[in-house]
Scaffold this active site. Structure first.
Site, short mmCIF file in Angstrom:
data_model
loop_
_atom_site.label_atom_id
_atom_site.label_comp_id
_atom_site.label_asym_id
_atom_site.label_seq_id
_atom_site.Cartn_x
_atom_site.Cartn_y
_atom_site.Cartn_z
N ASP A 12 0.87 -1.17 0.00
CA ASP A 12 0.00 0.00 0.00
C ASP A 12 0.91 1.22 0.00
O ASP A 12 1.64 1.46 0.97
CB ASP A 12 -0.89 0.01 1.24
N ASP A 131 -13.60 -3.48 -1.91
CA ASP A 131 -13.41 -3.12 -0.50
C ASP A 131 -14.77 -3.17 0.18
O ASP A 131 -15.60 -2.28 -0.02
CB ASP A 131 -12.81 -1.71 -0.37
#
Length: 254
Positions: A12, A131
């Site tokens: 990330d 998500d």
């Protein structure tokens, strides 16, 4: 399951650095993406996922220079996401060294972009990053979120997984917002629920803390397992430990 289970570390990236938080918040620095990619490539990762976590919320494109430097260090498939909005963005990513592109926010805003990308490049290059978080607002109890988990959409995650599959997406990366960074284990109920509505390869993400957590995600229906914290902050032989745990549970690994 005949195909080998893939073990995938996730980078990330925010402002050129790898970060990791809990439930997508309180990010802390985990290192340089190029260095980590090189290390994970040597340690036995099967693929690598690179997500520019603030590209959509900052309304900008992916940091292509970091992608190309990362790609030059790895000889395994590289998936890149964050700020992907069009076939042109995918083209730029592929030219920067990515093998696959991951899309979330833009696909929720305009689902037909999935069809556009698949028509141009084939479904093997496109990963839907889903998500999802638990909620009482949808029939299934799971809601799609966008902008790095910061915005609810009111869309049922199972409906979206089904629609994206029908539009031709090649894989689904299922990120549990509730489990993210907790290291308490994968959200196996969510994995099983999504598995029941789609046949495309499913990558489970969110919650891995110890090697023993990984086989449970595969039991629930995942074809691949993705993690960040356990690799960034764990012992250097974590890949071997994870693969040993998966193998011991009776699943093939590379």
């Amino acid at each position: 399951m005949s195909l080998a289970v893939r073990v995938i570390p996730c980078l990330d990236v925010d402002a050129g650095r790898v970060v990791k938080g809990v439930n997508f918040e309180n990010l802390r620095d985990a290192g340089d993406p190029v260095e980590l990619a090189h290390r994970y490539n040597r340690a036995g990762a099967d693929e690598l996922t690179f997500l520019d976590v603030t590209a959509s919320s900052d309304d900008r494109g992916t940091t292509y220079d970091v992608v190309s430097r990362t790609a030059s260090e790895v000889f395994i498939p590289l998936t890149v996401g964050g700020g992907v909005r069009s076939p042109e963005d995918v083209d730029t990513l592929l030219k920067s060294g990515a093998d696959k592109a991951s899309i979330n926010t833009a696909a929720v805003a305009r689902p037909a972009v999935i069809n556009d990308i698949v028509a141009r490049f084939g479904n093997q290059v496109l990963v839907l990053s889903l998500d999802a978080k638990r909620t009482g607002a949808t029939e299934s109890g799971y809601e799609v979120t966008t902008h790095g988990g910061r915005r609810g959409t009111g869309i049922d995650a199972l409906d979206w997984a089904r629609e994206a599959s029908e539009r031709g997406v090649g894989e689904i990366l299922l990120n549990s917002i509730d489990a993210d960074g907790t290291q308490d284990g994968f959200d196996t109920e969510m994995i099983a629920a999504v598995r029941a509505v789609t046949r495309v390869p499913l990558i489970a993400s969110g919650g891995a803390g110890v090697p023993e957590h990984f086989p449970a995600a595969i039991d629930a229906g995942a074809d691949a397992v993705l993690a960040a914290s356990v690799f960034h902050f764990g012992p250097t032989d974590m890949f071997a430990r994870v693969k040993d745990a998966i193998r011991a549970a009776g699943y093939p690994v590379r």
